[in-house]
Design a protein around this motif. Structure first.
Motif, PDB file in Angstrom:
ATOM      1  N   MET A  20       0.842  -1.059  -0.047  1.00  0.00           N
ATOM      2  CA  MET A  20      -0.249   0.038  -0.051  1.00  0.00           C
ATOM      3  C   MET A  20       0.973   1.171   0.007  1.00  0.00           C
ATOM      4  O   MET A  20       1.955   1.321   0.598  1.00  0.00           O
ATOM      5  CB  MET A  20      -0.810   0.081   1.085  1.00  0.00           C
ATOM      6  N   PHE A  21       0.470   2.280  -0.960  1.00  0.00           N
ATOM      7  CA  PHE A  21       1.124   3.438  -0.532  1.00  0.00           C
ATOM      8  C   PHE A  21       0.212   4.549  -0.832  1.00  0.00           C
ATOM      9  O   PHE A  21      -1.012   4.461  -1.401  1.00  0.00           O
ATOM     10  CB  PHE A  21       2.254   3.779  -1.706  1.00  0.00           C
ATOM     11  N   LEU A  22       0.587   5.915  -0.703  1.00  0.00           N
ATOM     12  CA  LEU A  22      -0.379   7.008  -0.741  1.00  0.00           C
ATOM     13  C   LEU A  22       0.279   8.114  -1.761  1.00  0.00           C
ATOM     14  O   LEU A  22       1.492   8.262  -1.710  1.00  0.00           O
ATOM     15  CB  LEU A  22      -0.303   7.767   0.592  1.00  0.00           C
ATOM     16  N   VAL A  23      -0.633   8.312  -2.541  1.00  0.00           N
ATOM     17  CA  VAL A  23      -0.056   9.212  -3.632  1.00  0.00           C
ATOM     18  C   VAL A  23      -0.777  10.815  -3.465  1.00  0.00           C
ATOM     19  O   VAL A  23      -2.214  10.489  -3.495  1.00  0.00           O
ATOM     20  CB  VAL A  23      -0.501   8.793  -5.033  1.00  0.00           C
ATOM     21  N   GLY A  24      -0.297  11.757  -3.061  1.00  0.00           N
ATOM     22  CA  GLY A  24      -0.915  13.257  -3.145  1.00  0.00           C
ATOM     23  C   GLY A  24      -0.234  14.145  -3.949  1.00  0.00           C
ATOM     24  O   GLY A  24       0.665  14.111  -4.345  1.00  0.00           O
ATOM     25  N   HIS A  25      -1.114  14.797  -4.751  1.00  0.00           N
ATOM     26  CA  HIS A  25      -0.658  15.904  -5.537  1.00  0.00           C
ATOM     27  C   HIS A  25      -1.178  17.178  -5.067  1.00  0.00           C
ATOM     28  O   HIS A  25      -2.380  17.317  -4.619  1.00  0.00           O
ATOM     29  CB  HIS A  25      -1.759  15.725  -7.119  1.00  0.00           C
ATOM     30  N   VAL A  26      -0.399  18.144  -5.142  1.00  0.00           N
ATOM     31  CA  VAL A  26      -0.485  19.616  -4.368  1.00  0.00           C
ATOM     32  C   VAL A  26       0.082  20.793  -5.452  1.00  0.00           C
ATOM     33  O   VAL A  26       0.869  20.512  -6.074  1.00  0.00           O
ATOM     34  CB  VAL A  26       0.467  19.612  -3.025  1.00  0.00           C
ATOM     35  N   TRP A  27      -1.148  21.781  -5.632  1.00  0.00           N
ATOM     36  CA  TRP A  27      -0.876  22.709  -6.593  1.00  0.00           C
ATOM     37  C   TRP A  27      -0.024  23.859  -5.699  1.00  0.00           C
ATOM     38  O   TRP A  27      -0.670  24.183  -4.698  1.00  0.00           O
ATOM     39  CB  TRP A  27      -1.775  23.249  -7.098  1.00  0.00           C
ATOM     40  N   LEU A  28       1.035  24.160  -5.823  1.00  0.00           N
ATOM     41  CA  LEU A  28       1.811  25.116  -5.000  1.00  0.00           C
ATOM     42  C   LEU A  28       2.817  25.769  -5.980  1.00  0.00           C
ATOM     43  O   LEU A  28       3.598  25.230  -6.857  1.00  0.00           O
ATOM     44  CB  LEU A  28       2.663  24.680  -3.957  1.00  0.00           C
ATOM     45  N   ASN A  53       2.596  27.601  -9.102  1.00  0.00           N
ATOM     46  CA  ASN A  53       2.351  27.192 -10.389  1.00  0.00           C
ATOM     47  C   ASN A  53       2.802  25.808 -10.735  1.00  0.00           C
ATOM     48  O   ASN A  53       3.298  25.716 -11.885  1.00  0.00           O
ATOM     49  CB  ASN A  53       2.913  28.482 -11.068  1.00  0.00           C
ATOM     50  N   GLN A  54       3.086  25.126  -9.871  1.00  0.00           N
ATOM     51  CA  GLN A  54       3.613  23.459 -10.158  1.00  0.00           C
ATOM     52  C   GLN A  54       2.677  22.714  -9.372  1.00  0.00           C
ATOM     53  O   GLN A  54       2.293  23.086  -8.154  1.00  0.00           O
ATOM     54  CB  GLN A  54       5.018  23.416  -9.716  1.00  0.00           C
ATOM     55  N   ILE A  55       2.851  21.437  -9.882  1.00  0.00           N
ATOM     56  CA  ILE A  55       2.024  20.405  -9.349  1.00  0.00           C
ATOM     57  C   ILE A  55       3.383  19.522  -8.593  1.00  0.00           C
ATOM     58  O   ILE A  55       4.236  19.117  -9.143  1.00  0.00           O
ATOM     59  CB  ILE A  55       1.409  19.448 -10.305  1.00  0.00           C
ATOM     60  N   HIS A  56       3.233  19.370  -7.320  1.00  0.00           N
ATOM     61  CA  HIS A  56       4.128  18.545  -6.563  1.00  0.00           C
ATOM     62  C   HIS A  56       3.380  17.105  -6.199  1.00  0.00           C
ATOM     63  O   HIS A  56       2.386  17.213  -5.463  1.00  0.00           O
ATOM     64  CB  HIS A  56       4.544  19.430  -5.281  1.00  0.00           C
ATOM     65  N   VAL A  57       4.056  16.268  -6.138  1.00  0.00           N
ATOM     66  CA  VAL A  57       3.553  14.846  -6.045  1.00  0.00           C
ATOM     67  C   VAL A  57       4.279  14.341  -4.754  1.00  0.00           C
ATOM     68  O   VAL A  57       5.511  14.584  -4.286  1.00  0.00           O
ATOM     69  CB  VAL A  57       3.814  13.899  -6.984  1.00  0.00           C
ATOM     70  N   VAL A  58       3.465  13.569  -3.817  1.00  0.00           N
ATOM     71  CA  VAL A  58       4.035  13.138  -2.522  1.00  0.00           C
ATOM     72  C   VAL A  58       3.786  11.618  -2.599  1.00  0.00           C
ATOM     73  O   VAL A  58       2.508  11.417  -2.666  1.00  0.00           O
ATOM     74  CB  VAL A  58       3.269  13.796  -1.147  1.00  0.00           C
ATOM     75  N   ILE A  59       4.538  10.858  -2.567  1.00  0.00           N
ATOM     76  CA  ILE A  59       4.286   9.283  -2.518  1.00  0.00           C
ATOM     77  C   ILE A  59       5.039   8.907  -1.153  1.00  0.00           C
ATOM     78  O   ILE A  59       6.067   9.053  -0.919  1.00  0.00           O
ATOM     79  CB  ILE A  59       5.065   8.647  -3.536  1.00  0.00           C
ATOM     80  N   SER A  60       4.101   8.243  -0.367  1.00  0.00           N
ATOM     81  CA  SER A  60       4.612   7.530   1.071  1.00  0.00           C
ATOM     82  C   SER A  60       4.193   6.302   1.345  1.00  0.00           C
ATOM     83  O   SER A  60       2.991   5.962   0.703  1.00  0.00           O
ATOM     84  CB  SER A  60       4.078   8.699   2.007  1.00  0.00           C
ATOM     85  N   GLU A  61       4.691   5.671   2.157  1.00  0.00           N
ATOM     86  CA  GLU A  61       4.083   4.395   2.629  1.00  0.00           C
ATOM     87  C   GLU A  61       3.478   4.542   3.919  1.00  0.00           C
ATOM     88  O   GLU A  61       2.546   3.903   4.440  1.00  0.00           O
ATOM     89  CB  GLU A  61       5.141   3.400   2.769  1.00  0.00           C
TER      90      GLU A  61
END
Length: 72
Positions: free
Chosen positions: A1-9, A11-19
Motif C-alpha cells: 500500500m502507498f499513498l499518492v498526493g498531488h498539491v498545486w503550489l 504554479n507547479q504540481i508537487h507529488v507526494v508518495i509515501s508508505e
C-alpha cells in the motif's frame, strides 16, 4: 500500500508518495502551510509504477516491500 498526493503550489504540481500515513500527512500539511492546495489524495494497493530515467521508461515497484521481494 502507498499513498499518492498531488498539491498545486507556486504554479507547479508537487507529488507526494509515501508508505506511512503519518509521514504523508506531514508532507501534505507542510505544502498546504506554504499556500498549496490538494488536488488529489488517494491510496493505492499492489501497483507498479513507471519512471523515465535517461529517456528510457522502466517499471519499478513503488513500495519498499515490493522492491525487496523483487531483488531477492
Amino acid at each position: 500500500m502507498f499513498l499518492v498526493g498531488h498539491v498545486w503550489l507556486h504554479n507547479q504540481i508537487h507529488v507526494v508518495i509515501s508508505e506511512s500515513v503519518h509521514t504523508h500527512n506531514q508532507a501534505l500539511n507542510g505544502l498546504m502551510q506554504q499556500g498549496g492546495s490538494i488536488i488529489q489524495n488517494e491510496c493505492k494497493n499492489n501497483a507498479l509504477g513507471s519512471v523515465i530515467v535517461n529517456g528510457k521508461r522502466s517499471v519499478w515497484p513503488l513500495t519498499k516491500s515490493e522492491g525487496l521481494k523483487a531483488n531477492g
